[in-house]
Design a protein around this motif. Structure first.
Motif, mmCIF file in Angstrom:
data_model
loop_
_atom_site.group_PDB
_atom_site.id
_atom_site.type_symbol
_atom_site.label_atom_id
_atom_site.label_comp_id
_atom_site.label_asym_id
_atom_site.label_seq_id
_atom_site.Cartn_x
_atom_site.Cartn_y
_atom_site.Cartn_z
ATOM 1 N N ASP A 1 0.823 -1.210 0.000
ATOM 2 C CA ASP A 1 0.000 0.000 0.000
ATOM 3 C C ASP A 1 0.862 1.267 0.000
ATOM 4 O O ASP A 1 0.496 2.271 -0.627
ATOM 5 N N LEU A 2 1.993 1.242 0.697
ATOM 6 C CA LEU A 2 2.885 2.410 0.693
ATOM 7 C C LEU A 2 3.431 2.672 -0.698
ATOM 8 O O LEU A 2 3.527 3.831 -1.139
ATOM 9 N N ILE A 3 3.783 1.613 -1.412
ATOM 10 C CA ILE A 3 4.271 1.785 -2.792
ATOM 11 C C ILE A 3 3.135 2.250 -3.693
ATOM 12 O O ILE A 3 3.327 3.113 -4.567
ATOM 13 N N ARG A 4 1.942 1.714 -3.492
ATOM 14 C CA ARG A 4 0.789 2.146 -4.299
ATOM 15 C C ARG A 4 0.502 3.635 -4.058
ATOM 16 O O ARG A 4 0.204 4.382 -5.007
ATOM 17 N N THR A 5 0.610 4.079 -2.817
ATOM 18 C CA THR A 5 0.373 5.497 -2.512
ATOM 19 C C THR A 5 1.408 6.377 -3.189
ATOM 20 O O THR A 5 1.082 7.447 -3.733
ATOM 21 N N TRP A 6 2.667 5.944 -3.168
ATOM 22 C CA TRP A 6 3.712 6.722 -3.844
ATOM 23 C C TRP A 6 3.463 6.768 -5.344
ATOM 24 O O TRP A 6 3.621 7.824 -5.980
ATOM 25 N N LEU A 7 3.084 5.645 -5.931
ATOM 26 C CA LEU A 7 2.800 5.621 -7.367
ATOM 27 C C LEU A 7 1.656 6.573 -7.711
ATOM 28 O O LEU A 7 1.682 7.242 -8.742
ATOM 29 N N MET A 8 0.664 6.637 -6.837
ATOM 30 C CA MET A 8 -0.474 7.512 -7.089
ATOM 31 C C MET A 8 -0.059 8.981 -7.092
ATOM 32 O O MET A 8 -0.647 9.803 -7.795
ATOM 33 N N GLY A 9 0.970 9.333 -6.315
ATOM 34 C CA GLY A 9 1.402 10.723 -6.250
ATOM 35 C C GLY A 9 2.600 11.054 -7.104
ATOM 36 O O GLY A 9 3.062 12.204 -7.102
ATOM 37 N N PHE A 10 3.121 10.063 -7.858
ATOM 38 C CA PHE A 10 4.343 10.302 -8.622
ATOM 39 C C PHE A 10 4.158 11.391 -9.674
ATOM 40 O O PHE A 10 4.980 12.297 -9.810
ATOM 41 N N ALA A 11 3.071 11.315 -10.451
ATOM 42 C CA ALA A 11 2.859 12.291 -11.530
ATOM 43 C C ALA A 11 2.701 13.695 -10.965
ATOM 44 O O ALA A 11 3.226 14.667 -11.540
#
Length: 583
Positions: free
Chosen positions: A151-161
């Motif tokens: 979930d932490l990686i998914r959250t980072w991916l969601m905010g990458f752009a």
């Protein structure tokens, strides 16, 4: 019943297979995983970045248009100019909204897809790993890596752009301030070096350190929770439950302590980062006001500068949050890489095909732990259509032997072959289909009996009922109003111990393995049910399936074709011909 001892040769023992050492992934390995998550969904990430760029450009253009509307329309008393710039501002607002929708949509979908793929990769790696590779992880900690860390990686991916476009917007904004007034640009640029130092050096290191400690504390508490849930019933009568509760409380206190440390660092980071540009706003207002009084700048310029610097404060907060998420994602990725990356020195997965049936043979397999023999050197041959019973006192190595035969534990010495193919050379998926291990304490899933039997397989209800009949579970199944759709409850709470064992047996029979490895699966059933299981299992085996059955029940040993008796603490193995032998 005759027995004969099998002497072991006095010559040199077989070569010892060294255990692979665990490789500790570093930051570079973690970043490699994060990069692969981005490249795996590059199209959606690119569209999200483009939407973010549109959003940033529209948002940054708004203060400039407001400046012209103030200077040309309001200050110049030009109603037409006010209406024109008002329409432009509305159009920019629509463009910003559209860009934000595109940014949010593709960021969310790409993060969700990659998060699911990461979870599947993790689950596949765990399912294909042996116990020795996973024994350094507690069950609770392993579960946490598949939930919180993913979930932490998914959250980072969601905010990458939004992070990428935020940096782009930050740079464009500095250029816009330079074009507005060089002195104000100096004020704006002066806040960049301390912001860079705060957000790339000072707090990321501190945050990464405390967050790593927090993740470890969460893993320890998850292990304590798992122990409390799974063992409390067993130790309650012995007075051991308070010790488990006390351990959970201690580890919960550690989580609280590390959470507060992480929160303090995060709060300092979130407060100090916007404070620097806030000081710049105050200075800019002072210098801008003097410029207006001198006539070198109009009021609209101060409005634009104040708007940009206010945005700068907000975006610094967002960028700080994104950097915090990157730090958390890096820690999580490093923890996941401990599982996803093969252990140092580990042999590559096998590729050899396996036939549909064959002999399972062990040649001098032995397992040592803590300086003692967990399993003494043991040899056996399990033939299709025959039942081999493994007996011995508690601690003699029966379960360990079955796990070695299933390829779940790598022996320190000796070799296991199926149809002449060493297990480590066989293709893993084929190996899992050929060798079915049924533990004494099986695991159930949340769902119905049918869900637990199928496990995603394509089996009809009739096939499920036939498997239950073979496992002597048909009587209980027939008494249930909902039949196969009956819920099994949390951890199989609606089933007795014997019913759980028979459910696991039926689950294995459905897949028709070449070798069936049973770990004392009738320990919780009555003698009559046990006889039924033995009779039906022998009919089911035919001439294709070999059965290796670890048991302490004499009835099973008497019905077996061959008996292998392990003697605890020695390297001697006794083989007996069982009553079920044909000839």
């Amino acid at each position: 019943m005759k027995s004969r001892r099998i002497p072991f040769p006095s010559s040199a023992p077989p070569p010892v297979r060294l255990r692979s050492t665990a490789y500790e992934p570093g930051t570079r390995d973690a970043l490699r995983l994060l990069r692969s998550c981005l490249s795996g969904n590059a199209g959606r990430v690119t569209l999200a970045v483009l939407g973010g760029v549109c959003y940033q450009l529209a948002l940054i253009s708004l203060p400039k248009c407001i400046e012209w509307a103030v200077d040309q329309g309001i200050a110049g008393d030009d109603d037409a100019a006010v209406r024109t710039w008002a329409l432009v501002i509305v159009a920019l607002g629509v463009a910003a909204l559209t860009g934000e929708i595109v940014l949010g949509w593709f960021s969310t979908t790409s993060a969700t897809l990659q998060g699911n793929r990461l979870y599947i990769a993790l689950a596949d790696r765990v399912s294909q790993s042996g116990a020795r590779e996973l024994d350094r992880f507690g069950e609770g900690d392993l579960s946490l890596r598949g939930t919180r860390d993913v979930d932490l990686i998914r959250t980072w991916l969601m905010g990458f752009a939004s992070f990428v476009t935020g940096v782009f917007g930050f740079a464009v904004m500095i250029v816009a301030i330079v074009l507005l007034d060089p002195l104000l640009a100096v004020v704006g640029v002066a806040c960049v070096p301390p912001l860079v130092w705060i957000n790339t050096f000072l707090f990321p290191r501190r945050f990464g350190k405390v967050n790593t400690a927090l993740s470890a504390a969460h893993g320890s508490r998850a292990d304590a929770v798992e122990e409390l849930l799974s063992a409390s019933a067993a130790v309650r009568g012995l007075g051991g439950e308070p010790a488990l509760v006390s351990r959970h409380h201690r580890r919960s206190e550690e989580v609280t302590e590390h959470t507060l440390r992480t929160a303090r660092v995060s709060a300092d980071w979130a407060a100090l980062s916007p404070f620097v540009p806030a000081l710049a706003i105050g200075a800019g207002l002072g210098f801008g006001g003097l410029a207006v009084l001198r006539g070198t700048m109009q009021v609209g310029g101060i409005v634009a500068f104040t708007s940009w610097m206010t945005m700068l404060v907000l975006w610094v907060g967002v960028l700080t949050m994104r950097l915090s998420q990157l730090s958390q994602a890096t820690t999580a990725a490093r923890r996941l890489q401990e599982i996803l990356m093969p252990a140092g020195g580990a042999a590559p997965a096998g590729t050899r095909p396996l036939p549909g049936s064959g002999e399972l043979a062990a040649d001098g397999v032995a397992v040592r732990a803590d300086g003692r023999d967990v399993l003494p050197p043991t040899s056996l041959a399990a033939l299709p259509g025959r039942i081999l019973a493994v007996t011995g006192p508690m601690g003699s190595g029966k379960t360990t032997l079955l796990r070695v035969l299933a390829g779940l534990v790598l022996p320190d010495r000796g070799t296991v072959r199926f149809a002449g193919v060493p297990l480590e050379e066989a293709e893993p998926q084929l190996l899992r289909r050929s060798l079915a291990f049924v533990p004494q304490r099986p695991v159930t899933l949340s769902g119905t009996l049918a869900d637990n039997l199928r496990l995603g397989g394509d089996f009809t209800d009739d096939q499920l009922r036939e498997a239950c009949r073979l496992a002597a579970l048909d009587g209980h199944l027939g008494s249930l109003p909902d039949g196969l759709e009956t819920e099994v409850g949390e951890k199989g709470s609606t089933l007795s111990g014997g019913q759980l064992q028979r459910l696991a047996l039926a689950r294995a029979l459905l897949r028709r393995p070449a070798v069936l490895l049973l770990d004392d699966i009738t320990s919780a059933v009555d003698a009559a049910t046990e006889r039924t299981i033995v009779e039906r299992l022998r009919q089911w085996c035919g001439e294709e399936t070999a059965v290796v059955w670890a048991t302490h029940r004499q009835a099973v040993a008497d019905a077996a074709d061959q008996v292998l008796a392990l003697e605890a603490g020695t390297a001697r193995v006794r083989t007996e011909e069982g009553a079920g032998a044909g000839g």
